[in-house]
Design a protein around this motif. Structure first.
Motif, PDB file in Angstrom:
ATOM      1  N   GLU A 108      28.434 -63.564 -93.966  1.00 31.57           N
ATOM      2  CA  GLU A 108      27.537 -64.331 -94.821  1.00 31.57           C
ATOM      3  C   GLU A 108      28.223 -64.746 -96.116  1.00 31.57           C
ATOM      4  O   GLU A 108      28.008 -65.837 -96.622  1.00 31.57           O
ATOM      5  CB  GLU A 108      26.288 -63.509 -95.165  1.00 31.57           C
TER       6      GLU A 108
ATOM      7  N   TYR B 251      23.216 -64.826-109.133  1.00 30.02           N
ATOM      8  CA  TYR B 251      22.520 -63.559-109.321  1.00 30.02           C
ATOM      9  C   TYR B 251      21.528 -63.661-110.486  1.00 30.02           C
ATOM     10  O   TYR B 251      20.386 -63.203-110.384  1.00 30.02           O
ATOM     11  CB  TYR B 251      23.503 -62.420-109.578  1.00 30.02           C
TER      12      TYR B 251
ATOM     13  N   GLU C 153      18.591 -65.778-109.160  1.00 30.67           N
ATOM     14  CA  GLU C 153      17.801 -65.215-108.057  1.00 30.67           C
ATOM     15  C   GLU C 153      17.339 -63.777-108.321  1.00 30.67           C
ATOM     16  O   GLU C 153      16.418 -63.306-107.671  1.00 30.67           O
ATOM     17  CB  GLU C 153      18.620 -65.251-106.761  1.00 30.67           C
TER      18      GLU C 153
ATOM     19  N   ASP D 176      18.600 -61.212-107.305  1.00 31.85           N
ATOM     20  CA  ASP D 176      18.861 -60.366-106.141  1.00 31.85           C
ATOM     21  C   ASP D 176      19.761 -61.150-105.184  1.00 31.85           C
ATOM     22  O   ASP D 176      19.481 -62.304-104.876  1.00 31.85           O
ATOM     23  CB  ASP D 176      17.537 -60.038-105.459  1.00 31.85           C
TER      24      ASP D 176
ATOM     25  N   ASN E  24      20.485 -59.935-102.104  1.00 28.26           N
ATOM     26  CA  ASN E  24      20.227 -59.456-100.748  1.00 28.26           C
ATOM     27  C   ASN E  24      19.871 -60.572 -99.780  1.00 28.26           C
ATOM     28  O   ASN E  24      20.091 -60.460 -98.587  1.00 28.26           O
ATOM     29  CB  ASN E  24      19.114 -58.406-100.739  1.00 28.26           C
ATOM     30  N   LYS E  25      19.298 -61.640-100.298  1.00 27.30           N
ATOM     31  CA  LYS E  25      18.897 -62.760 -99.443  1.00 27.30           C
ATOM     32  C   LYS E  25      19.770 -63.983 -99.719  1.00 27.30           C
ATOM     33  O   LYS E  25      19.301 -65.113 -99.726  1.00 27.30           O
ATOM     34  CB  LYS E  25      17.425 -63.096 -99.682  1.00 27.30           C
ATOM     35  N   ILE E  26      21.049 -63.742 -99.912  1.00 29.15           N
ATOM     36  CA  ILE E  26      21.961 -64.821-100.293  1.00 29.15           C
ATOM     37  C   ILE E  26      22.044 -65.924 -99.231  1.00 29.15           C
ATOM     38  O   ILE E  26      22.199 -67.090 -99.545  1.00 29.15           O
ATOM     39  CB  ILE E  26      23.366 -64.264-100.622  1.00 29.15           C
ATOM     40  N   SER E  27      21.877 -65.554 -97.977  1.00 33.64           N
ATOM     41  CA  SER E  27      21.956 -66.561 -96.916  1.00 33.64           C
ATOM     42  C   SER E  27      20.725 -67.464 -96.883  1.00 33.64           C
ATOM     43  O   SER E  27      20.720 -68.475 -96.200  1.00 33.64           O
ATOM     44  CB  SER E  27      22.141 -65.885 -95.558  1.00 33.64           C
ATOM     45  N   GLN E  28      19.691 -67.112 -97.632  1.00 35.30           N
ATOM     46  CA  GLN E  28      18.467 -67.899 -97.639  1.00 35.30           C
ATOM     47  C   GLN E  28      18.337 -68.775 -98.885  1.00 35.30           C
ATOM     48  O   GLN E  28      17.306 -69.402 -99.094  1.00 35.30           O
ATOM     49  CB  GLN E  28      17.259 -66.972 -97.514  1.00 35.30           C
ATOM     50  N   VAL E  29      19.361 -68.811 -99.712  1.00 39.29           N
ATOM     51  CA  VAL E  29      19.333 -69.632-100.924  1.00 39.29           C
ATOM     52  C   VAL E  29      19.360 -71.103-100.538  1.00 39.29           C
ATOM     53  O   VAL E  29      20.161 -71.532 -99.700  1.00 39.29           O
ATOM     54  CB  VAL E  29      20.535 -69.294-101.852  1.00 39.29           C
ATOM     55  N   HIS E  30      18.470 -71.895-101.115  1.00 40.77           N
ATOM     56  CA  HIS E  30      18.408 -73.329-100.833  1.00 40.77           C
ATOM     57  C   HIS E  30      19.472 -74.067-101.628  1.00 40.77           C
ATOM     58  O   HIS E  30      19.560 -73.934-102.840  1.00 40.77           O
ATOM     59  CB  HIS E  30      17.017 -73.881-101.161  1.00 40.77           C
TER      60      HIS E  30
END
Length: 173
Positions: free
Chosen positions: A108, A143, A146, A148, A150-156
């Motif tokens: 990721e 960071y 966001e 956090d 933990n959900k880096i793959s879900q960043v738009h």
């Protein structure tokens, strides 16, 4: 589990009773004995005799031929045999789905230093090509925004232009 004896008994019975109605059953069990011993060529030969006939063991033999090719790492041939019995044996249908499943993955997040060669390992299955987009990301800013990672793959990333776009040929699919 004395598979050598199983094969020997089946071969002896076929010779002793050549006109028996049980010949296909002897051949099928002989194929199983070879398969359990990992003697795949012999197993295929014995099972195909039954699979190409009209006995009550025909479908079982078609299925075991698929399993033999599966065990040998020959998915295309295994699927041909599994397709003959997929409506009879749910395991055959599951094996076909397994072989046809498309999958792609990679890390990721990958960090590269300036002037360092960039290499990314892509794991894939049943995919001929991939469209790749590369974005430069400042993890500290991300960071702070966001709160956090933990959900880096879900960043738009809408509105952010990628550094590179490429279509990569992965294989024959």
């Amino acid at each position: 589990e004395d598979y050598k004896t199983v094969v020997l008994i089946c071969q002896t019975a076929q010779k002793r009773y050549p006109q028996s109605d049980y010949i296909p059953s002897f051949q099928y069990v002989e194929a199983l004995g070879f398969f359990w011993q990992r003697m795949y060529d012999e197993a295929v030969n014995a099972a195909k005799l039954v699979a190409e006939g009209k006995s009550k063991d025909k479908n079982l033999s078609e299925y075991i031929v698929g399993q033999i090719y599966h065990a040998q790492g020959k998915p295309q041939t295994a699927m041909e045999w599994y397709k003959k019995v997929e409506e009879i044996y749910p395991d055959a249908k599951e094996s076909i789905s397994y072989f046809e499943e498309k999958r792609i993955s990679m890390d990721e997040v990958k960090i590269f230093r300036p002037n360092e060669d960039v290499k990314i390992k892509i794991k894939y299955r049943n995919i001929k090509e991939a469209f790749l987009q590369v974005y430069r990301v400042d993890l500290m800013k991300l960071y702070l925004r966001e709160k956090d990672l933990n959900k880096i793959s879900q960043v738009h990333l809408a509105g952010i232009k990628p550094e590179q776009n490429a279509t990569i040929t992965l294989g024959d699919g």
